[in-house]
Design an enzyme around this catalytic site. Structure first.
Site, PDB file in Angstrom:
ATOM      1  N   THR A 329       4.425   2.204   0.822  1.00  0.00           N
ATOM      2  CA  THR A 329       3.525   3.257   1.295  1.00  0.00           C
ATOM      3  C   THR A 329       2.418   2.649   2.127  1.00  0.00           C
ATOM      4  O   THR A 329       2.037   1.494   1.925  1.00  0.00           O
ATOM      5  CB  THR A 329       2.880   4.006   0.118  1.00  0.00           C
ATOM      6  OG1 THR A 329       1.909   3.150  -0.510  1.00  0.00           O
ATOM      7  CG2 THR A 329       3.911   4.451  -0.898  1.00  0.00           C
ATOM      8  N   ASP A 330       1.899   3.403   3.064  1.00  0.00           N
ATOM      9  CA  ASP A 330       0.624   3.027   3.667  1.00  0.00           C
ATOM     10  C   ASP A 330      -0.435   3.143   2.567  1.00  0.00           C
ATOM     11  O   ASP A 330      -0.156   3.628   1.461  1.00  0.00           O
ATOM     12  CB  ASP A 330       0.306   3.937   4.843  1.00  0.00           C
ATOM     13  CG  ASP A 330      -0.618   3.277   5.866  1.00  0.00           C
ATOM     14  OD1 ASP A 330      -1.253   2.255   5.523  1.00  0.00           O
ATOM     15  OD2 ASP A 330      -0.721   3.789   6.995  1.00  0.00           O
ATOM     16  N   GLY A 331      -1.648   2.690   2.838  1.00  0.00           N
ATOM     17  CA  GLY A 331      -2.668   2.685   1.799  1.00  0.00           C
ATOM     18  C   GLY A 331      -2.882   4.061   1.186  1.00  0.00           C
ATOM     19  O   GLY A 331      -3.207   5.022   1.888  1.00  0.00           O
TER      20      GLY A 331
END
Length: 984
Positions: A329-331
Site C-alpha cells: 500500500t501507499d502510506g
C-alpha cells in the site's frame, strides 16, 4: 524456543526445494547472480570489493528455514505483525529516546515485520538498522523510498536527477544505471526493497504530486525507462516497486491531502495509465504500490480508494494483468485513506482488495488490534493473512535474512557515494538538460556579449538562501553576476535593489526553484510574477532556468531562453549552469507536453564549446591516481627545483585538476594558489605569436611561403631574401639562436633594428637552430599586417573574447587585482633590476617594453586550459570560431625534415621527452625557460600545464625541471581509465 526446535527437523536439501517453490510462487523473480553485461552499450559497474572486516551474523533463528514450516509455527499475532512496515528516521538516536523505545516495543511486542526508513544519514541509519534487527525475533524487511537515488532519504549517498530528467536524456541505459547504483547503496545500508520507479504517466500539467517524479507523458516512454530502472535495481538483488497502480499521473489533487478521483473509464486506462504497468508485469515485475485514488468508472465500488478496492487490485492488477508479486500500500497515514477510514478498517479492506504489505499505518497498535478482531469474527480469514505473510517470509529467505540480517558498517566508506557513482549521476544530470528556446542565440553566454548579468533565484519558500549555490556556479563562468533572491520574505528594499541591477544588466537570468508542493500553488505566485515581468519588460535578453517544476515556463513565456533542469539539487545545478555558457553538450529532449508551447521530443541541441570545470572521474580519469602529482611537486619543492608552481589538467573539455603547490619564494611565507599569474617565457612563442600568425594565415593576410622581405626590408638582399615565414616558424631561417643585444641596446627600436640587421649563420632551410630572433621578427610581422602591436592584436582578437582575462603582456600595468598574483622570477644582479616580479624575466623582452614575439606573456593555468581546449575543439570557443580546424592541424603536425617540430609548436621528441613517455606521437606544445610548459595530446584530448618560477632566485636553480615535467605528464596520462566512461 518453539521456533528453534522446528528448524532442526529439516535438511538443507529440503530447504532449497522449498525456497525454490517460494520464489516461483512470487512469479517473475529475477536471478540474484552477479551482474553481467547484457549489451555492449551498457556501462559496466564492477562489483564493490569486499573488505576484510568482520561481518556480523546475528539471528535468533539459526540456519535456513522452510517458509511454510516457519509460517505454520507463527502465532496469529506474529503473522499480523509481519504485514506492517513502520517508519523510522536513520539519524543518531539515543537508547532512551522515546521514538526509539516505541520502535523497539512495536518490534518486540507487536511483532512488526518491516521498517521503512525516512530521512537520515549513512552511519545513523546503518547503526539504527542493526539495533532494530537485534530487537526482532524474525528479521525485519527494510524498505525505503529512493526515487531520486538513495540520497532522496539518506544524506551522504548518491543523488540522481528525477525520473523526468532521466527520460530527457533519451537513453534508457541511464535509468538502468540509476537503478543499479541506487540498489548498490541500498544493499550496503541493509535496505531490501526500494519504492521506485514511478510508472505514473504525468499527462496532467497541474498534477501537484507526481510531476518530475514521472518519466514522461508518453506511456511507452514511461514503460521503457521504468523497466530499465527496475532491471538495474533487481540486478543487485534488491526488490523494485512500481507505483502508483493503476496510475496517479492525471490528477490535480494530492492524495497525501485528499482523495483524488479519476473519472476515466477502462478504455482510457488501457490506452495510457495501464500501459507501463502491463509491460512491466509482462517483464517480470515483482512488486507494486497501490494508489489512494478512486476510479468510479472502472470500479464497482464507487469512490473507494484503489488501495482498498478489490476491483482495482484483485480484478484489474492480479486477475487482468496477471500480477502475482508483492502488493504494497501507499502510506496509510495519507489523508486519501486516513480521513475516511479507521486504521483497522483500512488494513482489513486493503487485505481484502489484494494488498500484502501495510505501509505506515497512522496507528499500528490499533490497526493490529482491529485486524486480529476481524480474523476472530470471521470478517477476514487467517488463510488470507497467510498468503501475504508467505510472500513476505519468502522474500526474507530469498535475501538471506535468516542467515545474516546485519549491515556491515566497515564497508560503508567505500561502497557509498563513490567517485565513480557520482560521475555517472552527474553525467546523467548533465545529459538531462533540455533547451527549448534560444531566441537571439543568447546561448552560449559570453562575457564579452553580456558584461553585467543579473541572476534572480525565484522561490516559493522564505529561507532567503535559495539559489546561493547556483550563484556560486554562475560566477565560475562569468566575472560579473549580481545575485538576488525573490521569495516570500523578500523586502521592498531588496526588490528596489533588483530593479536597479536590472537597469544595468545586459542579461537577466531567472532561476525558478518553484518545487512541486501540494500545500501551495505550483506556479509562480502572482505578486512574484508581477516583479519578474517588471524586471524583464525591457529589451534586455532574459533566460528562464527551471530547477524543479518544468511547467513553470507557462508563466514566463516571453523569456528568450527556456532551459529545463528538473531539480534543485546541488549536483543538478552544478551540471546545468555550464550548459548556459557552452561548457557542456545540450542534448535533452522534452518527455512531456507543455500545452500551447512545447511537444514531446522538443529540444535544441548545442555542442560544448567552452571549458567545463569538473571532476577527473567525470571524464574517465582516476582522481586517486592524479593525487601522485602532489608528491611529485612536493619532492621538487623539497629539492629546490622551484619554490612553487601550479599544475592544471584538461581532459575531454573539462578542467579536472588545477592546484597550486609551494610558495612564491624560499622564504615560504606566501602560498601558491591555483590562480597565480606566471611569466610564460617562451610559451609566448606559441600562445601569442604562433596563434596570431595562424589567425592571419586563416584570414588570407599571410602566406606561409611569403618572403620575410615582404614585411622586413632588411631581408631584401643576399641569402636573407630567401627566408620565408615558414622558415621563421620552423627555426630554419639561418638566424642565430641568441644574441644579448641589451648590453648596449636598451630600447625597443634599437633591439628590433638589430634583429632585423642580424646576418644569417646558415642558408635558409639548411639547418635547424632554435632562435628567439625569428620569433621577435614574427611578432613584428603581426604588427605590420594587422596594424596593431602583438599584445593588442592577440588580446583583442583572442584572449579577451575567449575569457582569458588573466593573460597579458605587462601584467603589472593591468592593476593590483592581477599584479598581486604574480610570483617573482629571478633576482637580477646583471642588469640591476633587483627582484623581477610583475615584469618579464627575459632581458630583451624587458627592454622591448615587455612585448616581444619570443617572450613577455603572463598567464594562469586556467587561461592556458581555455587556450588548449580551443585548439582541441577545432578553433571554436563559446560558439565563436577563432581558428579553422585545418590551420590548427597544419601548424601542429610535423612540418620539418630537420626536426620534429610543427609551425611554431614543439612536438614530442624521440627518447626522453618532457611530454612524458606515455604521451602520443602527435603531442604538441612548448616549454618556457622560467619553468613553464604546456603539452597537448590531441589523440587523448588532454592538456597538461605546469607553471613554475624555477629561475628563482637565480638561474642556477631548477636543473631538474625537465624530469618534473615528464613525471607529471606520465602521471596525468596514466590516470586515464579508458577512452570510454567506466567505473571502479
Amino acid at each position: 524456543m518453539k521456533h528453534q526446535s522446528i528448524i532442526h527437523y529439516f535438511s538443507n536439501a529440503v530447504v532449497c526445494i522449498l525456497l525454490a517453490s517460494a520464489i516461483l510462487y512470487l512469479g517473475g523473480c529475477k536471478s540474484s547472480e552477479p551482474f553481467e553485461l547484457k549489451t555492449t552499450d551498457r556501462t559496466h559497474l564492477s562489483e564493490p570489493q569486499p573488505s576484510n572486516g568482520h561481518i556480523e551474523r546475528i539471528s535468533e533463528m539459526s540456519g535456513t528455514i522452510p517458509v511454510d514450516s516457519m509460517l505454520n509455527s507463527l502465532t496469529l499475532d506474529e503473522k499480523i505483525g509481519q504485514l506492517f512496515s513502520v517508519p523510522a528516521y536513520g539519524s543518531f538516536t539515543n537508547e532512551h529516546d522515546p521514538g526509539f523505545l516505541r520502535l523497539k516495543r512495536l518490534i518486540r511486542d507487536y511483532h512488526i515485520g518491516g521498517i521503512i526508513f525516512f530521512r537520515g544519514d549513512v552511519y545513523g541509519q546503518a547503526i539504527l538498522h542493526n539495533k532494530l534487527q537485534r530487537t526482532a525475533k524474525l528479521p525485519l524487511w527494510v524498505s525505503q523510498d529512493m526515487e531520486f537515488g538513495a540520497a532522496m532519504r539518506v544524506e551522504g549517498t548518491t543523488r540522481f536527477t528525477p525520473a523526468m530528467g532521466v527520460a530527457a536524456t533519451g537513453n534508457p541505459e541511464n535509468a538502468y544505471l540509476k537503478g543499479k547504483i541506487t540498489a548498490r547503496e541500498a544493499k550496503a545500508l541493509g535496505v531490501h526493497q526500494i519504492y521506485a520507479p514511478v510508472l505514473d504517466v504525468n499527462n496532467n500539467p497541474d498534477n501537484p504530486v507526481i510531476n518530475v517524479r514521472s518519466f514522461s507523458a508518453d506511456p511507452d516512454l514511461v514503460a521503457l525507462f521504468g523497466m530499465n530502472m527496475i532491471e538495474g535495481i533487481e540486478s543487485e538483488g534488491i526488490l523494485a516497486t512500481a507505483k502508483h497502480f493503476p496510475g496517479h499521473g492525471d490528477t490535480d489533487v494530492d492524495s497525501h491531502l485528499n482523495l483524488p478521483v479519476i473519472n476515466h473509464g477502462i478504455t482510457r486506462l488501457e490506452e495510457i495509465e495501464l500501459v507501463p504497468f502491463r509491460k512491466a508485469v509482462n517483464n517480470g515485475l515483482r512488486s507494486v504500490m497501490s494508489a489512494h485514488i478512486a476510479y468510479p468508472n472502472v470500479s464497482t465500488n464507487g469512490n473507494l480508494p484503489g488501495t482498498l478496492d478489490e476491483s482495482i487490485l484483485r480484478s484489474l492488477l492480479i486477475d487482468e494483468l496477471g500480477f502475482n508479486g508483492l502488493v504494497v500500500t501507499d502510506g496509510l497515514e495519507m489523508q486519501g485513506i486516513a480521513a475516511n477510514f479507521s486504521p483497522g478498517e483500512a488494513v482489513v479492506l486493503a487485505l481484502k482488495a489484494g494488498a500484502d504489505k501495510m505501509l505506515i499505518s497512522p496507528d499500528e497498535m490499533t490497526a493490529i488490534h482491529e485486524l486480529k478482531r476481524a480474523v476472530q469474527s470471521g470478517t477476514i480469514s487467517e488463510e488470507r493473512i497467510d498468503r501475504s505473510v508467505r510472500k513476505i517470509l519468502s522474500l526474507k529467505a530469498e535475501h538471506g535474512l535468516f542467515e545474516n540480517r546485519m549491515v556491515n558498517t566497515d564497508d560503508l566508506s567505500y561502497t557509498i557515494d563513490t567517485p565513480e557513482y557520482r560521475a555517472i549521476s552527474e553525467r546523467i544530470a548533465r545529459e538531462s538538460v533540455t533547451l527549448l528556446k534560444n531566441d537571439g542565440n543568447v546561448l552560449p553566454v559570453r562575457d564579452v556579449d553580456y558584461l553585467n548579468v543579473l541572476a534572480v533565484a525565484l522561490s516559493d519558500d522564505q529561507s532567503g538562501s535559495t539559489g546561493s549555490g547556483w550563484a556560486r556556479e554562475l560566477r565560475k563562468y562569468h566575472n560579473n553576476v549580481s545575485f538576488h533572491v525573490l521569495d516570500r520574505r523578500t523586502s521592498e528594499e531588496e526588490i528596489d535593489e533588483m530593479r536597479k541591477d536590472a537597469m544595468k544588466a545586459d542579461l537577466i537570468i531567472i532561476g525558478s526553484f518553484i518545487v512541486v508542493r501540494s500545500s501551495q500553488p505550483m506556479q509562480i505566485q502572482p505578486e512574484q510574477l508581477e516583479i519578474i515581468n517588471e524586471l524583464t519588460a525591457g529589451e534586455t535578453p532574459s533566460v528562464l532556468m527551471a530547477f524543479g517544476n518544468p511547467y513553470v515556463v507557462r508563466d514566463v513565456p516571453d523569456a528568450d531562453v527556456h532551459l529545463m533542469a528538473w531539480s534543485a539539487s546541488r549536483s543538478q545545478i552544478d551540471q546545468t549552469v555550464p550548459a548556459l555558457f557552452g561548457a557542456s553538450h545540450i542534448t535533452g529532449q522534452l518527455p512531456i507536453r507543455i500545452p500551447g508551447m512545447y511537444e514531446i521530443g522538443d529540444g535544441i541541441e548545442m555542442r560544448q564549446s567552452t571549458l567545463r570545470y569538473d571532476t577527473p572521474e567525470a571524464v574517465g580519469m582516476s582522481g586517486d591516481s592524479l593525487l601522485a602529482i602532489d608528491m611529485i611537486m612536493q619532492e621538487a619543492i623539497n629539492d629546490s627545483v622551484f619554490p612553487g608552481g601550479v599544475v592544471a589538467v584538461m581532459h575531454k573539455g573539462a578542467l579536472v585538476w588545477n592546484n597550486g603547490y609551494g610558495y612564491y619564494d624560499y622564504s615560504k611565507t606566501k602560498e601558491i594558489s591555483a590562480n597565480e599569474v606566471y611569466d610564460l617565457a617562451s610559451l609566448t612563442k606559441v600562445v601569442a605569436t604562433t596563434t596570431s600568425i595562424m589567425k592571419l594565415v586563416d584570414e588570407g593576410l599571410i602566406g606561409l611561403d611569403d618572403p620575410v622581405q615582404q614585411y622586413i626590408p632588411e631581408f631584401s638582399e643576399g641569402i636573407k631574401k630567401n627566408v620565408t615565414i615558414r622558415h621563421l616558424l620552423l627555426h630554419t631561417s639561418g638566424l642565430p639562436a641568441f644574441k644579448v643585444y641589451v648590453d648596449e641596446l636598451q630600447t625597443r627600436d634599437e633591439i628590433i633594428s638589430a634583429v632585423r640587421r642580424e646576418p644569417l649563420i646558415s642558408d635558409p632551410g639548411e639547418e635547424y637552430e632554435y632562435s628567439d630572433l625569428g620569433f621577435i621578427l614574427l611578432g613584428e610581422i603581426v604588427e605590420q599586417v594587422s596594424g596593431r602591436r602583438l599584445d593588442r592584436y592577440v588580446r583583442t582578437e583572442m584572449f579577451y573574447p575567449m575569457g582569458m582575462y588573466s593573460t597579458h603582456f605587462n601584467p603589472s600595468a593591468v592593476g593590483g587585482w592581477m599584479s598581486n598574483r604574480i610570483p617573482p622570477t629571478e633576482i637580477d644582479t646583471v642588469y640591476e633590476r633587483g627582484l623581477v616580479q610583475g615584469v618579464v624575466h627575459d632581458e630583451r623582452a624587458y627592454y622591448m617594453e615587455g612585448v616581444a614575439g619570443h617572450a613577455g606573456l603572463f598567464s594562469t593555468a586556467r587561461d592556458l586550459a581555455v587556450y588548449s581546449y580551443m585548439l582541441l575543439n577545432g578553433g571554436l570557443y563559446a560558439g565563436e570560431r577563432y581558428l579553422s580546424d585545418s590551420v590548427i592541424n597544419e601548424f601542429t603536425e610535423q612540418r620539418s625534415e630537420l626536426s620534429n617540430r610543427g609551425f611554431g609548436f614543439d612536438r614530442k621528441s624521440s627518447g626522453f621527452s618532457t611530454a612524458g613517455s606515455l604521451s602520443g606521437p602527435n603531442t604538441f606544445g612548448h616549454t618556457g625557460f622560467t619553468g613553464t610548459s604546456i603539452w597537448i595530446d590531441p589523440d587523448r584530448e588532454t592538456a597538461i600545464i605546469l607553471l613554475t618560477n624555477r629561475v628563482h632566485p637565480n638561474r642556477s636553480y631548477g636543473s631538474g625541471i625537465g624530469e618534473v615535467r615528464a613525471k607529471v605528464a606520465d602521471t596525468v596520462l596514466g590516470s586515464i581509465v579508458s577512452d570510454k566512461e567506466q567505473s571502479l
